[in-house]
Design a protein around this motif. Structure first.
Motif, PDB file in Angstrom:
ATOM      1  N   THR A  51       0.762  -1.097   0.032  1.00 22.64           N
ATOM      2  CA  THR A  51      -0.121  -0.041  -0.052  1.00 22.64           C
ATOM      3  C   THR A  51       0.823   1.250  -0.085  1.00 22.64           C
ATOM      4  N   SER A  52       1.664   1.552   1.032  1.00 27.09           N
ATOM      5  CA  SER A  52       2.685   2.624   1.235  1.00 27.09           C
ATOM      6  C   SER A  52       3.823   2.119   2.133  1.00 27.09           C
ATOM      7  N   THR A  53       4.911   2.527   1.514  1.00 25.24           N
ATOM      8  CA  THR A  53       6.127   1.881   2.568  1.00 25.24           C
ATOM      9  C   THR A  53       6.192   2.770   3.793  1.00 25.24           C
ATOM     10  N   ASN A  54       5.479   3.772   3.826  1.00 19.23           N
ATOM     11  CA  ASN A  54       5.270   4.513   5.369  1.00 19.23           C
ATOM     12  C   ASN A  54       4.625   3.556   6.357  1.00 19.23           C
ATOM     13  N   ASP A  55       3.606   2.736   5.659  1.00 17.35           N
ATOM     14  CA  ASP A  55       2.671   1.980   6.501  1.00 17.35           C
ATOM     15  C   ASP A  55       3.710   0.691   7.028  1.00 17.35           C
ATOM     16  N   SER A  81       6.084  -0.804  -6.446  1.00  9.73           N
ATOM     17  CA  SER A  81       5.128  -0.247  -6.793  1.00  9.73           C
ATOM     18  C   SER A  81       4.358   0.031  -5.355  1.00  9.73           C
ATOM     19  N   GLN A  82       3.293   1.027  -5.360  1.00  7.05           N
ATOM     20  CA  GLN A  82       2.621   1.539  -4.073  1.00  7.05           C
ATOM     21  C   GLN A  82       1.214   1.602  -4.692  1.00  7.05           C
ATOM     22  N   SER A  83       0.360   0.983  -3.956  1.00  9.18           N
ATOM     23  CA  SER A  83      -1.106   1.081  -4.529  1.00  9.18           C
ATOM     24  C   SER A  83      -1.936   2.159  -3.808  1.00  9.18           C
ATOM     25  N   ALA A  84      -1.463   2.467  -2.732  1.00  8.09           N
ATOM     26  CA  ALA A  84      -1.654   3.847  -1.791  1.00  8.09           C
ATOM     27  C   ALA A  84      -0.797   4.695  -1.403  1.00  8.09           C
ATOM     28  N   GLY A  85       0.209   4.982  -2.223  1.00 10.05           N
ATOM     29  CA  GLY A  85       1.260   5.948  -2.044  1.00 10.05           C
ATOM     30  C   GLY A  85       0.655   7.328  -1.486  1.00 10.05           C
ATOM     31  N   ARG A  86       1.109   7.866  -0.344  1.00 11.50           N
ATOM     32  CA  ARG A  86       0.552   9.213   0.026  1.00 11.50           C
ATOM     33  C   ARG A  86       1.666  10.327  -0.053  1.00 11.50           C
ATOM     34  N   GLY A  87       1.022  11.312  -0.257  1.00 11.80           N
ATOM     35  CA  GLY A  87       2.044  12.580   0.138  1.00 11.80           C
ATOM     36  C   GLY A  87       1.736  13.474   0.807  1.00 11.80           C
ATOM     37  N   ARG A  88       2.143  14.598   1.081  1.00 13.09           N
ATOM     38  CA  ARG A  88       1.592  15.466   2.176  1.00 13.09           C
ATOM     39  C   ARG A  88       0.352  16.226   2.075  1.00 13.09           C
ATOM     40  N   MET A  89      -0.244  16.549   2.875  1.00 15.00           N
ATOM     41  CA  MET A  89      -1.667  17.341   2.804  1.00 15.00           C
ATOM     42  C   MET A  89      -2.549  16.144   2.248  1.00 15.00           C
ATOM     43  N   ARG A 101      -2.513  11.839  -2.847  1.00  7.48           N
ATOM     44  CA  ARG A 101      -2.023  10.673  -3.266  1.00  7.48           C
ATOM     45  C   ARG A 101      -0.750  10.898  -3.954  1.00  7.48           C
ATOM     46  N   TRP A 102       0.198   9.849  -3.817  1.00  7.98           N
ATOM     47  CA  TRP A 102       1.387   9.811  -4.509  1.00  7.98           C
ATOM     48  C   TRP A 102       1.606   8.701  -5.620  1.00  7.98           C
ATOM     49  N   SER A 103       1.770   9.231  -6.922  1.00 12.85           N
ATOM     50  CA  SER A 103       1.688   8.043  -7.932  1.00 12.85           C
ATOM     51  C   SER A 103       2.939   7.304  -8.034  1.00 12.85           C
ATOM     52  N   TRP A 151      10.545   4.537  -4.389  1.00 11.86           N
ATOM     53  CA  TRP A 151       9.712   4.735  -3.433  1.00 11.86           C
ATOM     54  C   TRP A 151      10.169   3.943  -2.166  1.00 11.86           C
ATOM     55  N   PHE A 152      10.323   4.660  -1.123  1.00 13.58           N
ATOM     56  CA  PHE A 152      11.069   3.910   0.083  1.00 13.58           C
ATOM     57  C   PHE A 152      10.816   4.957   1.311  1.00 13.58           C
ATOM     58  N   SER A 153      10.768   4.118   2.433  1.00  9.52           N
ATOM     59  CA  SER A 153      10.870   4.865   3.726  1.00  9.52           C
ATOM     60  C   SER A 153      11.920   4.304   4.928  1.00  9.52           C
ATOM     61  N   LYS A 156       9.615  22.110 -12.080  1.00  8.39           N
ATOM     62  CA  LYS A 156       8.546  20.940 -11.780  1.00  8.39           C
ATOM     63  C   LYS A 156       9.151  19.666 -10.763  1.00  8.39           C
ATOM     64  N   LYS A 157       8.168  19.151 -10.001  1.00 12.10           N
ATOM     65  CA  LYS A 157       8.526  18.615  -9.045  1.00 12.10           C
ATOM     66  C   LYS A 157       9.263  17.112  -9.355  1.00 12.10           C
ATOM     67  N   VAL A 158      10.212  16.792  -8.566  1.00 16.40           N
ATOM     68  CA  VAL A 158      10.960  15.463  -9.182  1.00 16.40           C
ATOM     69  C   VAL A 158      10.976  14.535  -7.915  1.00 16.40           C
ATOM     70  N   ALA A 159      10.662  14.878  -6.727  1.00 20.62           N
ATOM     71  CA  ALA A 159      10.697  14.213  -5.521  1.00 20.62           C
ATOM     72  C   ALA A 159      10.260  14.719  -4.302  1.00 20.62           C
ATOM     73  N   GLY A 160       9.776  14.077  -3.398  1.00 16.98           N
ATOM     74  CA  GLY A 160       9.113  14.861  -2.142  1.00 16.98           C
ATOM     75  C   GLY A 160       9.325  13.890  -0.942  1.00 16.98           C
ATOM     76  N   ILE A 161       8.975  14.383   0.032  1.00 15.30           N
ATOM     77  CA  ILE A 161       9.465  13.670   1.378  1.00 15.30           C
ATOM     78  C   ILE A 161       8.062  14.036   2.216  1.00 15.30           C
ATOM     79  N   GLY A 164       9.399   9.155   4.586  1.00 15.23           N
ATOM     80  CA  GLY A 164       9.161   8.494   3.313  1.00 15.23           C
ATOM     81  C   GLY A 164       9.494   9.427   2.178  1.00 15.23           C
ATOM     82  N   ILE A 165      10.289   8.761   1.182  1.00 16.14           N
ATOM     83  CA  ILE A 165      10.672   9.572  -0.040  1.00 16.14           C
ATOM     84  C   ILE A 165      10.242   8.955  -1.514  1.00 16.14           C
ATOM     85  N   GLY A 166       9.928   9.938  -2.111  1.00 15.34           N
ATOM     86  CA  GLY A 166       9.676   9.418  -3.730  1.00 15.34           C
ATOM     87  C   GLY A 166      10.405  10.231  -4.580  1.00 15.34           C
TER      88      GLY A 166
END
Ligand code: BTN
Length: 325
Positions: free
Chosen positions: A91-95, A115-123, A126-128, A136-138, A186-191, A208-210
């Motif tokens: 679902t999410s590596t943070n989970d 791959s993550q089926s429910a990757g999430r970002g801030r606020m 969702r995180w594709s 995609w890792f935590s 353009k955004k290339v990565a997020g934490i 959690g880093i994407g």
């Protein structure tokens, strides 16, 4: 490090080839054990040739991420990545890491997913996370910091990502507060930093880093095409995810050591030198609250200091920034 990871490290250290007897000696295992590890690595997609003159020679590595490969690239004494797992899907590596934290796993654990089926970002976004296209890792950390100091880790992580991307691609991304990495706007990565804490004591921090690595434009969801990019799109060539992962974990380890040594001033200076938000007029949206003013600096805990039009300093620890000049 497992014997298979040590063997891979030895093969990588000797691109000209290494004799079976040397491998036995270095790893302290029998010829049969070396042979069995070589076979396992070949089954995992590593091309390893064996010849009487050169011994074993690593010719190519698979494009899939493999835990044994990432482990073999760790430097001695590295905390970040002292245990590495790669999942095909989650679902999410943070989970995953949050579950490991609850089970008292020590710090340094890193879990990647193809791959993550429910990757999430801030606020709550969702995180594709398309299969095999990004990192995609935590990471599980247990820093001896007060909860209010943990924002420092986000700034430190952003520095680590800038350095790693710079050394692998030659491109220096800019940081948009608090934690977005941008190339050409353009955004290339997020934490995504998640913390479990008591009043004065941090139990765990999950970073959690994407990183969007090898997507083509059409592989981004339509609503992201104008605002997101990948390293492949930015450089015009595919990027080895394993090389990038190695560099990211190494740089994260260095930054984590700087934070634990109390050297946030140096971290904040480096962060500020890459940040495109500082010095600009900005509006920070925090749900129903908005603050408008000039972004002046990071404070000693990593919060953003905004000077409002009334000359007051507001301390912001999270939100969405829009530049207004
Ligand atoms: C953001 O910019 O909003 C943060 C994005 C963080 C995405 C990563 S991908 C690995 C980890 N697992 C998640 O569900 N999210 C983070």
């Amino acid at each position: 490090m497992t014997s298979a990871a040590q063997l891979l490290a030895a093969l990588r250290a000797h691109p000209e080839g290494v004799a079976g007897t040397d491998l036995c000696r270095q790893l302290g295992v029998t010829r049969a054990a070396v042979w069995s590890h070589i076979e396992t690595l070949r089954e995992g997609g590593f091309e390893i040739i064996a010849s009487p003159h050169r011994g074993y020679q690593l010719v190519s590595a698979p494009s899939a991420l493999l835990a044994v490969d990432l482990q073999s690239r760790q430097e001695k004494g590295q905390v970040v990545g002292n245990a590495i797992h790669v999942l095909a899907q989650t679902t999410s590596t943070n989970d995953e890491v949050s579950q490991a934290a609850l089970e008292n796993h020590p710090e340094g654990l890193v879990i990647f997913a193809e791959s993550q089926s429910a990757g999430r970002g801030r606020m709550g976004r969702r995180w594709s996370s398309p299969t095999g296209r990004g990192l995609w890792f935590s990471i599980l950390l247990r820093p001896s910091l007060a909860p209010s100091e943990c924002t420092q880790l986000t700034a430190a992580s952003a520095n680590a990502l800038v350095r790693a991307i710079q050394s692998i691609t030659g491109i220096t991304p800019e940081i948009k507060w608090p934690n977005d990495l941008l190339i050409n706007g353009k955004k290339v990565a997020g934490i995504l930093t998640e913390m479990s804490a008591e009043l004065e004591h941090v139990r765990s921090v999950i970073l959690g880093i994407g990183i969007d690595v090898n997507q083509t434009a059409s592989e981004f969801p339509t609503d992201l095409r104008d605002i997101a990019t990948s390293l492949k799109l930015a450089t015009g060539k595919p990027i080895s995810r394993a090389d990038l992962a190695e560099m990211v974990l190494r740089e994260l380890d260095r930054e984590y050591a700087r934070i634990l040594a109390g050297d946030f001033t140096a971290v904040a200076e480096e962060w500020a030198s890459h940040c495109s938000t500082l010095g600009k007029l900005a509006t920070i949206n925090m749900g129903t609250r908005h603050v408008r003013g000039r972004a002046e600096a990071l404070d000693e805990n990593g919060a953003l200091l905004i000077r409002t039009e009334h000359g007051r300093i507001e301390r912001i620890i999270g939100g969405e920034v829009t530049l207004t000049e």
